[in-house]
Design a protein around this motif. Structure first.
Motif, short mmCIF file in Angstrom:
data_model
loop_
_atom_site.label_atom_id
_atom_site.label_comp_id
_atom_site.label_asym_id
_atom_site.label_seq_id
_atom_site.Cartn_x
_atom_site.Cartn_y
_atom_site.Cartn_z
N TYR A 208 31.04 -17.14 -5.92
CA TYR A 208 30.32 -18.17 -6.71
C TYR A 208 31.15 -18.13 -7.99
N ARG A 209 31.83 -16.96 -8.55
CA ARG A 209 32.61 -17.13 -9.68
C ARG A 209 34.00 -17.59 -9.42
N ARG A 210 34.53 -17.62 -8.27
CA ARG A 210 35.74 -18.33 -8.04
C ARG A 210 35.29 -19.82 -7.87
N TYR A 211 34.28 -20.40 -7.16
CA TYR A 211 34.37 -21.81 -7.18
C TYR A 211 33.51 -22.48 -7.95
N ALA A 212 32.62 -21.81 -8.50
CA ALA A 212 31.83 -22.70 -9.55
C ALA A 212 32.41 -22.25 -11.13
N LEU A 213 32.76 -20.99 -11.34
CA LEU A 213 33.25 -20.70 -12.63
C LEU A 213 34.72 -20.67 -12.61
N HIS A 214 35.56 -21.05 -11.62
CA HIS A 214 37.28 -21.18 -11.61
C HIS A 214 37.58 -19.50 -12.24
N ASP A 215 36.98 -18.43 -11.77
CA ASP A 215 37.27 -17.25 -12.33
C ASP A 215 38.35 -16.59 -11.34
N GLY A 216 39.72 -16.50 -12.20
CA GLY A 216 40.61 -15.96 -11.42
C GLY A 216 40.77 -14.69 -10.89
N ASP A 217 39.86 -13.59 -11.41
CA ASP A 217 39.67 -12.43 -10.74
C ASP A 217 38.99 -12.32 -9.37
#
Length: 350
Positions: free
Chosen positions: A332-341
């Motif tokens: 979710y952090r990758r695809y919704a919040l654009h979290d690079g980690d």
């Protein structure tokens, strides 16, 4: 007849014939040439010894001569083989075609049992076995997995189902954890045109769909849910059949309106379009179970707001395969919040 017996008889015949014939000629030569019978036995013994040496040389030559010069009954298929004991039938090599492969596979067949074949297996010869059609990274993926069914119809909202079908099909992380096939289902077999202009040809028609063969039924939003409720009613009825059978259903955006008309939201927590729009829907009596959230899961029912495709997908992934909180949070952090980690966490989890 076993090859070993054939070779022994050939060797014995060579020795006997050589000794008898040459001994006779030696004796005649000794008697006729010298006329001295007392020396005939010595001469015969000398020549006989030479014959024995000659027969031994012939024996070695027969054993070591090339295959092409061995008598027909002693050719390759009758010679002793490391793959089988003497007297067994020849090894047959055939090409069989596996339904999941483009090329043939060679399989060695004998008349022996598997244990006997393994006992006589030569280290220089190995039996080729077919490769699986797809390498499954985890044991949970090795079992037969049911497909996710996506309902398709005109003007369906492409952005609402894209994340779900893409990530369910590919699975999570580099190992594809929880991957499933996607099968499209239409009201008829005719092509449909999405809101983005894509032409889709359904894999199945609705009468062919069975809950027992499905992991989940996903219903995207479409103008048709509002403007053609009678046309979309069979899909809402199918959703009720799925829920009664214990098979999950996912609805997003205006598809929740169709479920509301069917009475499927009256006793389940849900979200979807705004509460006011649902309240005016004929047959809806579930206002007390409405939750103002982006996505809600209640048992086998997953619902989401029209603008929450990523949250909708997260709930679908959680319901289908029970991914751990850390995996779903990283996704979710990758695809919704654009979290690079986030991809690093997915790699650790996958």
């Amino acid at each position: 007849m076993p090859a070993t017996t054939e070779l022994q008889r050939l060797d014995d015949r060579i020795r006997r014939q050589g000794i008898i014939i040459l001994s006779v000629f030696a004796f005649i030569w000794a008697v006729a040439g010298r006329g001295n019978l007392s020396q005939a036995p010595i001469a015969a013994m000398t020549v006989s010894a030479a014959v024995v040496l000659w027969a031994s040389a012939v024996h070695i030559a027969v054993r070591n001569r090339p295959v092409g010069r061995i008598p027909h009954r002693l050719r390759d298929h009758d010679r002793p083989s490391p793959l089988r004991p003497p007297g067994s039938s020849p090894v047959t090599i055939r090409t069989s075609h596996h339904p999941n492969h483009q090329t043939g596979i060679f399989t060695a067949l004998t008349n022996k049992t598997e244990s006997e074949r393994s006992r006589h297996q030569s280290p220089g010869i190995r039996k080729l076995t077919p490769c699986p059609p797809r390498l499954q990274p985890l044991a949970m993926n090795a079992e037969l997995r049911t497909s996710l069914h996506l309902a398709v119809y005109d003007q369906m909202a492409d952005w609402q189902y894209g994340h779900a079908v893409a990530h369910v099909r590919s699975g999570l992380g580099p190992l594809g954890l929880g991957s499933r096939e996607i099968v499209t289902v239409g009201l008829t077999g005719a092509p449909v045109t999405t809101a983005g202009g894509l032409a889709l040809l359904p894999d199945l028609t609705l009468p062919q769909l069975m809950p027992s063969a499905s992991a989940m039924l996903v219903l995207p939003g479409s103008e048709a849910w509002d403007h053609s409720p009678e046309v979309m009613a069979p899909l809402a009825s199918a959703a009720g059949i799925f829920l009664d059978a214990g098979v999950p259903v996912g609805a997003i955006g205006s598809a929740t309106v169709g479920l509301a008309r069917e009475g499927l939201l009256d006793h389940r927590d849900h979200t979807g379009v705004c509460r006011e729009d649902l309240v005016t829907t004929t047959g809806y009596a579930g206002g007390h179970r409405y939750l103002a959230r982006l996505a809600v899961t209640d048992g086998d029912l997953v619902t989401a707001a029209a603008t929450a495709p990523v949250e909708f997908t997260r709930e679908i992934l959680a319901r289908l395969d029970g991914h751990g909180p850390r995996t779903l949070d990283s996704w979710y952090r990758r695809y919704a919040l654009h979290d690079g980690d986030a991809p690093l966490s997915l790699a650790d989890e996958g």
